[in-house]
Write a protein that holds these residues in place. Structure first.
Motif, PDB file in Angstrom:
ATOM      1  N   UNK A   1       0.834  -1.204   0.000  1.00 45.66           N
ATOM      2  CA  UNK A   1       0.000   0.000   0.000  1.00 45.66           C
ATOM      3  C   UNK A   1       0.868   1.252   0.000  1.00 45.66           C
ATOM      4  N   UNK A   2       1.947   1.208   0.791  1.00 42.76           N
ATOM      5  CA  UNK A   2       2.867   2.349   0.832  1.00 42.76           C
ATOM      6  C   UNK A   2       3.594   2.514  -0.495  1.00 42.76           C
ATOM      7  N   UNK A   3       4.081   1.402  -1.029  1.00 42.43           N
ATOM      8  CA  UNK A   3       4.848   1.459  -2.283  1.00 42.43           C
ATOM      9  C   UNK A   3       3.985   1.922  -3.453  1.00 42.43           C
ATOM     10  N   UNK A   4       2.727   1.523  -3.419  1.00 43.91           N
ATOM     11  CA  UNK A   4       1.804   1.910  -4.501  1.00 43.91           C
ATOM     12  C   UNK A   4       1.221   3.304  -4.271  1.00 43.91           C
ATOM     13  N   UNK A   5       1.619   3.929  -3.138  1.00 43.60           N
ATOM     14  CA  UNK A   5       1.161   5.279  -2.777  1.00 43.60           C
ATOM     15  C   UNK A   5      -0.364   5.361  -2.678  1.00 43.60           C
ATOM     16  N   UNK A   6      -0.940   4.270  -2.148  1.00 44.97           N
ATOM     17  CA  UNK A   6      -2.381   4.211  -1.919  1.00 44.97           C
ATOM     18  C   UNK A   6      -2.737   4.804  -0.563  1.00 44.97           C
ATOM     19  N   UNK A   7      -1.787   4.774   0.367  1.00 39.85           N
ATOM     20  CA  UNK A   7      -2.046   5.260   1.727  1.00 39.85           C
ATOM     21  C   UNK A   7      -2.106   6.789   1.725  1.00 39.85           C
ATOM     22  N   UNK A   8      -3.197   7.368   2.211  1.00 37.57           N
ATOM     23  CA  UNK A   8      -3.253   8.833   2.341  1.00 37.57           C
ATOM     24  C   UNK A   8      -2.108   9.333   3.218  1.00 37.57           C
ATOM     25  N   UNK A   9      -1.621  10.518   2.931  1.00 36.76           N
ATOM     26  CA  UNK A   9      -0.438  11.038   3.618  1.00 36.76           C
ATOM     27  C   UNK A   9      -0.589  11.062   5.135  1.00 36.76           C
ATOM     28  N   UNK A  10      -1.795  11.396   5.605  1.00 38.93           N
ATOM     29  CA  UNK A  10      -1.962  11.518   7.052  1.00 38.93           C
ATOM     30  C   UNK A  10      -1.978  10.161   7.770  1.00 38.93           C
ATOM     31  N   UNK A  11      -1.986   9.067   6.995  1.00 34.28           N
ATOM     32  CA  UNK A  11      -1.990   7.740   7.598  1.00 34.28           C
ATOM     33  C   UNK A  11      -0.641   7.026   7.486  1.00 34.28           C
ATOM     34  N   UNK A  12       0.289   7.585   6.744  1.00 31.40           N
ATOM     35  CA  UNK A  12       1.554   6.899   6.466  1.00 31.40           C
ATOM     36  C   UNK A  12       2.315   6.558   7.744  1.00 31.40           C
ATOM     37  N   UNK A  13       2.451   7.512   8.662  1.00 31.19           N
ATOM     38  CA  UNK A  13       3.219   7.247   9.886  1.00 31.19           C
ATOM     39  C   UNK A  13       2.568   6.153  10.728  1.00 31.19           C
ATOM     40  N   UNK A  14       1.231   6.096  10.726  1.00 28.55           N
ATOM     41  CA  UNK A  14       0.523   5.061  11.487  1.00 28.55           C
ATOM     42  C   UNK A  14       0.744   3.681  10.882  1.00 28.55           C
ATOM     43  N   UNK A  15       0.769   3.609   9.551  1.00 29.28           N
ATOM     44  CA  UNK A  15       1.028   2.323   8.885  1.00 29.28           C
ATOM     45  C   UNK A  15       2.410   1.814   9.272  1.00 29.28           C
ATOM     46  N   UNK A  16       3.400   2.676   9.234  1.00 27.52           N
ATOM     47  CA  UNK A  16       4.773   2.270   9.547  1.00 27.52           C
ATOM     48  C   UNK A  16       4.909   1.867  11.018  1.00 27.52           C
TER      49      UNK A  16
END
Length: 309
Positions: A230-245
């Motif tokens: 999801x991160x690599x495909x840039x599907x994750x909205x910016x405000x959720x990226x840190x939470x995913x990681x």
């Protein structure tokens, strides 16, 4: 609101009647009940056939795994929304009515979920999630809600639109763990999730752990690499990226914890020094210290950390 119910079944003859009866007793009736028998070798399918006169449809297939069974049920479902129920879990009478209420309140949400409780050897324990502050609402950050808390969504506490499921490709049949979390995550990046804290589901841990091997936890659950996609495909909205990681990091730490509790120090050490998804935080630092302690102290140390959280 029309809801199809899909129940994947594999060697759960001891529990399947309970699951079906819990659906049949709902105050908001299901439009249909589909049980997909995934090559069971017990009498589960025979027990399901006893409910055919009550609208329960049985689909049988060779054993392909729970994801394939769920996907088969989704394909066969006729309703706009699909609720899933594992064969060894069960619903309280209000589950579908709570779901229908959420659909009315939050029509933009295509994934709906309720609170649940665990059935353990010592009784029932309500799942707790301090990230969900309101009784009902829209989940602002699904990934953060999975961190340091009981999961906000289980495969028995969820109802999702068929179109949304098909849009994300359904359940990944290659994943052996976390396949449901990978689906909710992909949907969370695209659609709102509405939740109710009403406890309407029983997650039976006494049934779910039967025959479960601790070896499954020696490596982090592979669904975290689906998060990476999801991160690599840039599907994750910016405000959720840190939470995913951060969730990826905690999932790896959970595997390290399991290895330490099982006395597998070498495996825990390998993960601690080399896993690419780890961050540096107090949990990782503490794990290095725990490598030096006797096994009997490890569990006590983790309990102390949990109480301070």
């Amino acid at each position: 609101m029309d809801i199809s119910v899909v129940i994947p079944l594999y060697n759960k003859a001891e529990f399947i009647e309970r699951a079906i009866r819990s659906v049949l007793s709902q105050s908001h009736s299901a439009a249909e009940i589909i049980v997909v028998d995934d090559g069971s070798t017990d009498d589960g399918a025979k027990l399901v056939s006893m409910f055919s006169d009550q609208g329960v449809r049985l689909i049988s297939q060779a054993n392909q795994g729970v994801s394939a069974a769920r996907n088969r049920g989704v394909d066969a479902a006729k309703s706009e929304f699909i609720a899933f129920l594992d064969a060894d879990d069960y619903w309280h009478q209000d589950f579908l009515s709570v779901i229908a209420s959420l659909n009315s309140q939050y029509p933009e949400a295509k994934l709906l979920c309720t609170g649940y409780e665990f059935k353990t050897d010592t009784g029932l324990r309500v799942a707790k999630n301090h990230h969900l502050n309101q009784q009902n609402g829209v989940m602002e950050d699904y990934f953060l809600a999975c961190c340091n808390a009981d999961l906000p969504i289980t495969s028995s506490s969820v109802c999702v639109s068929k179109a949304s499921l098909q849009q994300v490709g359904g359940f990944n049949q290659q994943l052996k763990l976390g396949e449901d979390q990978a689906v909710w995550a992909r949907i969370a990046c695209q659609r709102p999730i509405a939740y109710s804290k009403s406890v309407s589901v029983v997650y039976d841990l006494t049934a779910s752990t039967v025959g479960h091997s601790p070896v499954d936890f020696e490596q982090p659950s592979p669904h975290i690499f689906e998060f990476q996609k999801l991160l690599d495909e840039k599907i994750v909205p910016k405000h959720l990226v840190s939470s995913v990681k951060y969730l990826q990091h905690l999932t790896v730490m959970s595997s390290i914890k399991s290895n330490l509790l099982m006395g597998k120090r070498t495996q825990a050490f390998k993960l601690l020094i080399s896993h690419p998804l780890l961050k540096w935080d107090r949990y990782r630092a503490a794990a290095f210290l725990l490598l030096l302690l006797p096994k009997s102290w490890v569990a006590r140390s983790y309990m102390a950390l949990k109480e301070r959280r």
